[in-house]
Design an enzyme around this catalytic site. Structure first.
Site, PDB file in Angstrom:
ATOM      1  N   HIS A  29      -5.422  -6.464  -5.440  1.00  0.00           N
ATOM      2  CA  HIS A  29      -4.790  -5.236  -5.983  1.00  0.00           C
ATOM      3  C   HIS A  29      -4.133  -5.667  -7.401  1.00  0.00           C
ATOM      4  O   HIS A  29      -3.581  -4.759  -8.028  1.00  0.00           O
ATOM      5  CB  HIS A  29      -3.867  -4.737  -5.014  1.00  0.00           C
ATOM      6  CG  HIS A  29      -3.803  -3.245  -5.291  1.00  0.00           C
ATOM      7  ND1 HIS A  29      -3.163  -2.712  -4.217  1.00  0.00           N
ATOM      8  CD2 HIS A  29      -4.070  -2.516  -6.305  1.00  0.00           C
ATOM      9  CE1 HIS A  29      -3.170  -1.225  -4.662  1.00  0.00           C
ATOM     10  NE2 HIS A  29      -3.690  -1.135  -5.694  1.00  0.00           N
TER      11      HIS A  29
ATOM     12  N   ASP B 133      -6.164   1.020  -1.953  1.00  0.00           N
ATOM     13  CA  ASP B 133      -6.251  -0.358  -1.445  1.00  0.00           C
ATOM     14  C   ASP B 133      -7.031   0.007   0.029  1.00  0.00           C
ATOM     15  O   ASP B 133      -6.448   0.858   1.030  1.00  0.00           O
ATOM     16  CB  ASP B 133      -4.891  -0.908  -1.204  1.00  0.00           C
ATOM     17  CG  ASP B 133      -5.016  -2.434  -0.779  1.00  0.00           C
ATOM     18  OD1 ASP B 133      -5.716  -2.677   0.420  1.00  0.00           O
ATOM     19  OD2 ASP B 133      -3.971  -3.071  -1.144  1.00  0.00           O
TER      20      ASP B 133
ATOM     21  N   HIS C 285       1.208  -1.262   1.527  1.00  0.00           N
ATOM     22  CA  HIS C 285       2.430  -1.978   0.785  1.00  0.00           C
ATOM     23  C   HIS C 285       2.575  -1.160  -0.243  1.00  0.00           C
ATOM     24  O   HIS C 285       1.879  -0.397  -0.893  1.00  0.00           O
ATOM     25  CB  HIS C 285       1.588  -3.377   0.460  1.00  0.00           C
ATOM     26  CG  HIS C 285       1.289  -4.023   1.674  1.00  0.00           C
ATOM     27  ND1 HIS C 285      -0.227  -4.147   1.740  1.00  0.00           N
ATOM     28  CD2 HIS C 285       1.588  -4.787   2.584  1.00  0.00           C
ATOM     29  CE1 HIS C 285      -0.576  -4.675   2.867  1.00  0.00           C
ATOM     30  NE2 HIS C 285       0.582  -5.432   3.352  1.00  0.00           N
TER      31      HIS C 285
ATOM     32  N   HIS D 280      -0.632 -10.330  -6.302  1.00  0.00           N
ATOM     33  CA  HIS D 280      -1.365  -8.867  -5.968  1.00  0.00           C
ATOM     34  C   HIS D 280      -0.021  -8.091  -5.096  1.00  0.00           C
ATOM     35  O   HIS D 280      -0.628  -6.764  -5.048  1.00  0.00           O
ATOM     36  CB  HIS D 280      -2.643  -8.903  -5.018  1.00  0.00           C
ATOM     37  CG  HIS D 280      -2.210  -9.571  -3.687  1.00  0.00           C
ATOM     38  ND1 HIS D 280      -2.819  -9.587  -2.604  1.00  0.00           N
ATOM     39  CD2 HIS D 280      -1.160 -10.193  -3.012  1.00  0.00           C
ATOM     40  CE1 HIS D 280      -2.508  -9.863  -1.288  1.00  0.00           C
ATOM     41  NE2 HIS D 280      -1.400 -10.256  -1.859  1.00  0.00           N
TER      42      HIS D 280
ATOM     43  N   ASP E 262      -6.313  -1.669   2.549  1.00  0.00           N
ATOM     44  CA  ASP E 262      -5.663  -1.703   3.635  1.00  0.00           C
ATOM     45  C   ASP E 262      -4.741  -0.576   4.009  1.00  0.00           C
ATOM     46  O   ASP E 262      -3.801  -0.651   4.954  1.00  0.00           O
ATOM     47  CB  ASP E 262      -5.018  -3.239   3.630  1.00  0.00           C
ATOM     48  CG  ASP E 262      -3.640  -2.978   2.590  1.00  0.00           C
ATOM     49  OD1 ASP E 262      -3.109  -2.142   2.391  1.00  0.00           O
ATOM     50  OD2 ASP E 262      -3.567  -4.277   1.995  1.00  0.00           O
TER      51      ASP E 262
ATOM     52  N   ASP F 205       3.486  -2.905  -3.136  1.00  0.00           N
ATOM     53  CA  ASP F 205       3.267  -3.795  -4.462  1.00  0.00           C
ATOM     54  C   ASP F 205       4.362  -3.514  -5.557  1.00  0.00           C
ATOM     55  O   ASP F 205       3.843  -3.539  -6.571  1.00  0.00           O
ATOM     56  CB  ASP F 205       1.856  -3.379  -4.778  1.00  0.00           C
ATOM     57  CG  ASP F 205       0.875  -3.626  -3.956  1.00  0.00           C
ATOM     58  OD1 ASP F 205       1.185  -4.514  -3.073  1.00  0.00           O
ATOM     59  OD2 ASP F 205      -0.196  -3.136  -3.996  1.00  0.00           O
TER      60      ASP F 205
ATOM     61  N   ASP G 107      -1.891   2.791  -0.075  1.00  0.00           N
ATOM     62  CA  ASP G 107      -1.659   1.504   0.472  1.00  0.00           C
ATOM     63  C   ASP G 107      -0.904   1.281   1.606  1.00  0.00           C
ATOM     64  O   ASP G 107       0.296   2.050   1.721  1.00  0.00           O
ATOM     65  CB  ASP G 107      -1.383   0.685  -0.827  1.00  0.00           C
ATOM     66  CG  ASP G 107      -1.362  -0.784  -0.766  1.00  0.00           C
ATOM     67  OD1 ASP G 107      -1.366  -1.417   0.241  1.00  0.00           O
ATOM     68  OD2 ASP G 107      -1.434  -1.327  -1.979  1.00  0.00           O
TER      69      ASP G 107
ATOM     70  N   GLU H  13      -9.585  -4.752  -2.539  1.00  0.00           N
ATOM     71  CA  GLU H  13      -9.049  -5.481  -1.503  1.00  0.00           C
ATOM     72  C   GLU H  13     -10.134  -5.537  -0.480  1.00  0.00           C
ATOM     73  O   GLU H  13     -10.041  -5.604   0.691  1.00  0.00           O
ATOM     74  CB  GLU H  13      -7.677  -5.214  -0.874  1.00  0.00           C
ATOM     75  CG  GLU H  13      -6.511  -5.407  -1.876  1.00  0.00           C
ATOM     76  CD  GLU H  13      -6.037  -6.832  -1.890  1.00  0.00           C
ATOM     77  OE1 GLU H  13      -6.598  -7.760  -1.246  1.00  0.00           O
ATOM     78  OE2 GLU H  13      -5.186  -7.171  -2.725  1.00  0.00           O
TER      79      GLU H  13
END
Length: 298
Positions: free
Chosen positions: A98, A225, A123, A138, A227, A125, A121, A270
């Site tokens: 990312h 992303d 996360h 990332h 994830d 980030d 996402d 990712e």
């Protein structure tokens, strides 16, 4: 848009697990061009930006991994995206970890007064060198794009910030570090965690997101992303977090974005085929792209 330009960014410098550099190849192997061919008048695959296989270098002052090389490669990506947007084509970037979003947003945002960003996402980030538990870049691209972080990264492309906090919507968050939570509170970034998605439903989350961004932005970048999805649906990612967005909820989100016609650039990041099951995650990415670009069941 009538024309789509695909750029691969096989970068794995922003974290420690190898394999995500093969993400663009895995997505192409999942037949992304064939899948999208009927949705655009013209598709060009510009290939991959060369990254190479460098050794990990830790910046002595900031303790960030591969700082200078990520900056250099991000500049190249930003320049390529700038050219794509300049000629009126839709940029679709295939990652890579990312950290590639640093270059993506540097290339895209110079073309908009008020660029919006959907950060899909698990996360946030939103880490910096001071708040990151790992020093992995990332986990920092959204903070960098807001002008928060190391100057080499925030000043990429010669300007900062790339996006304003009030123009950002995070969807699917379920793993936030303490420093990220503080930054979200300070800046007022709009966040739909898994709690909101469970409680409100994805349709309502997307209705609110689209309405919110439509009234304040002149273009919207989607940074997806894999994830963000539950690991059951997208196992081939470096930092899986259980309890994520489902495959079907993600299709609904992409379909609603297609209907709203607000997305002006996108990246899918990712995908790590080393950690995947028979290229499942890359295939999911391609299927979601189909929905984002207007594929219909009927």
């Amino acid at each position: 848009m009538k024309k789509l330009s695909i750029i691969g960014m096989p970068m794995d410098l922003g974290q420690l697990r190898r394999g995500v550099d093969m993400g663009p190849s895995a997505i192409r192997y999942a037949e992304v061009v064939d899948r999208l061919r009927g949705l655009f008048e013209e598709i060009e695959d510009l290939g991959d930006i060369p990254v190479g296989r460098p050794e990990v270098v830790i910046d002595q002052q900031s303790k960030l991994r591969n700082l200078e090389l990520i900056t250099k490669k991000s500049e190249i990506l930003a320049t390529e995206i700038d050219k794509v947007v300049e000629k009126g084509s839709f940029p679709l970037i295939l990652g890579g970890d990312h950290s590639i979003a640093i270059g993506t947003l540097a290339g895209v945002s110079r073309h908009y007064e008020n660029l919006g960003v959907i950060w899909y996402d698990a996360h946030g980030d939103l880490n910096t060198a001071e708040t990151s538990p790992t020093g992995n870049i990332h986990g920092m691209p959204l903070a960098v794009s807001l002008g928060i972080g190391h100057k080499l990264l925030t000043e990429l492309g010669g300007y900062s910030p790339k996006v304003k906090p009030e123009n950002v919507v995070i969807i699917g968050a379920r793993a936030l570090d303490d420093g990220e939570k503080e930054l979200i509170k300070e800046t007022g970034i709009k966040v739909y965690t898994m709690h909101e998605i469970d409680r409100m439903g994805m349709a309502k989350v997307m209705e609110e997101t689209i309405a919110y961004l439509k009234e304040r932005t002149d273009g919207v970048h989607l940074s997806l992303d894999l994830d963000g999805l539950d690991p059951l649906d997208a196992p081939g990612v470096g930092t899986p977090v259980i309890g994520g967005i489902t495959y079907r909820e993600s299709h609904l989100a992409m379909e609603m974005l297609a209907e709203a016609e607000i997305i002006t650039s996108a990246e899918f990041v990712e995908v790590n085929p080393i950690l995947d099951e028979k290229n499942k995650t890359a295939r999911v990415a391609v299927e979601l792209m189909g929905s984002l670009f207007g594929e219909n069941l009927l």
